[in-house]
Scaffold this motif. Structure first.
Motif, PDB file in Angstrom:
ATOM      1  N   LEU A 127      11.349   5.625   0.339  1.00 20.66           N
ATOM      2  CA  LEU A 127      10.024   5.419   1.077  1.00 20.66           C
ATOM      3  C   LEU A 127       9.486   4.136   0.638  1.00 20.66           C
ATOM      4  O   LEU A 127       8.481   3.536   1.393  1.00 20.66           O
ATOM      5  N   ALA A 130      11.075   1.721   3.069  1.00 15.43           N
ATOM      6  CA  ALA A 130      10.896   1.580   4.277  1.00 15.43           C
ATOM      7  C   ALA A 130       9.915   0.819   4.991  1.00 15.43           C
ATOM      8  O   ALA A 130       9.026   0.476   4.166  1.00 15.43           O
ATOM      9  N   PRO A 131       9.764   0.457   6.033  1.00 17.11           N
ATOM     10  CA  PRO A 131       8.933  -0.570   6.781  1.00 17.11           C
ATOM     11  C   PRO A 131       7.600   0.213   6.628  1.00 17.11           C
ATOM     12  O   PRO A 131       7.571   1.482   7.109  1.00 17.11           O
ATOM     13  N   PRO A 132       6.462  -0.567   6.624  1.00 19.32           N
ATOM     14  CA  PRO A 132       5.224   0.070   6.433  1.00 19.32           C
ATOM     15  C   PRO A 132       4.889   0.560   7.935  1.00 19.32           C
ATOM     16  O   PRO A 132       5.219  -0.176   8.971  1.00 19.32           O
ATOM     17  N   SER A 133       4.206   1.850   7.983  1.00 18.37           N
ATOM     18  CA  SER A 133       4.009   2.242   9.427  1.00 18.37           C
ATOM     19  C   SER A 133       2.527   1.656   9.658  1.00 18.37           C
ATOM     20  O   SER A 133       1.604   1.524   8.859  1.00 18.37           O
ATOM     21  N   ARG A 134       2.380   1.875  11.068  1.00 24.46           N
ATOM     22  CA  ARG A 134       1.076   1.210  11.429  1.00 24.46           C
ATOM     23  C   ARG A 134      -0.061   2.010  11.601  1.00 24.46           C
ATOM     24  O   ARG A 134       0.301   3.188  11.911  1.00 24.46           O
ATOM     25  N   LYS A 135      -1.006   1.795  10.773  1.00 23.99           N
ATOM     26  CA  LYS A 135      -2.010   2.684  10.730  1.00 23.99           C
ATOM     27  C   LYS A 135      -3.146   2.200  12.087  1.00 23.99           C
ATOM     28  O   LYS A 135      -3.531   1.203  12.259  1.00 23.99           O
TER      29      LYS A 135
END
Length: 141
Positions: A127, A130-135
């Motif tokens: 985790l 993992a690439p950051p998810s777009r918020k």
């Protein structure tokens, strides 16, 4: 590290073995108690056959019979003492086998805990990598 299914199977086997060994230990302790009760009963019988003073003319015959019976009880008491010692030795071996089985089971449990901790750590690292998810942020309307 061993896989989860293999460790679970090993734990089930070790748990069954521990239960069997505990049952054997319980039987061994029951046998020790039984042999000790028999030894006490023989000692009581030997005490009950102690000579009494009776002025009857047949007292000599009864004294001989009582002496013979006491001698046989003495031999039985010696044999019972040997059986008690043997039963105590078996109980001691059974207790040691129980401790060994418990050690084996707890070792498997520790391996399972270590595997679970490693899996959790692996997921945390995955985790983190993992690439950051777009918020999507919305302003209050």
């Amino acid at each position: 590290m061993a896989d989860k299914k293999k460790l679970e199977r090993l734990l089930r086997v070790r748990t069954l073995q521990l239960g069997l060994v505990r049952a054997d230990e319980a039987q061994a302790h029951a046998r020790v108690a039984s042999e000790a009760n028999l030894r006490a009963r023989i000692a009581q019988l030997a005490g009950d056959v102690a000579p009494t003073s009776s002025p009857t003319p047949t007292a000599g015959v009864s004294l001989v019979a009582a002496a013979h019976f006491r001698e046989r009880l003495h031999h039985s008491a010696e044999a019972a003492e040997g059986r008690v010692r043997a039963a105590q030795a078996v109980a001691a071996r059974a207790a040691e086998a129980t401790r060994e089985a418990k050690r084996d089971q707890s070792a498997i449990e520790k391996l399972m805990e270590r595997a679970a901790a490693e899996a959790a750590l692996k997921e945390i690292r995955a985790l983190e990598a993992a690439p950051p998810s777009r918020k999507i942020r919305h302003d209050p309307c």
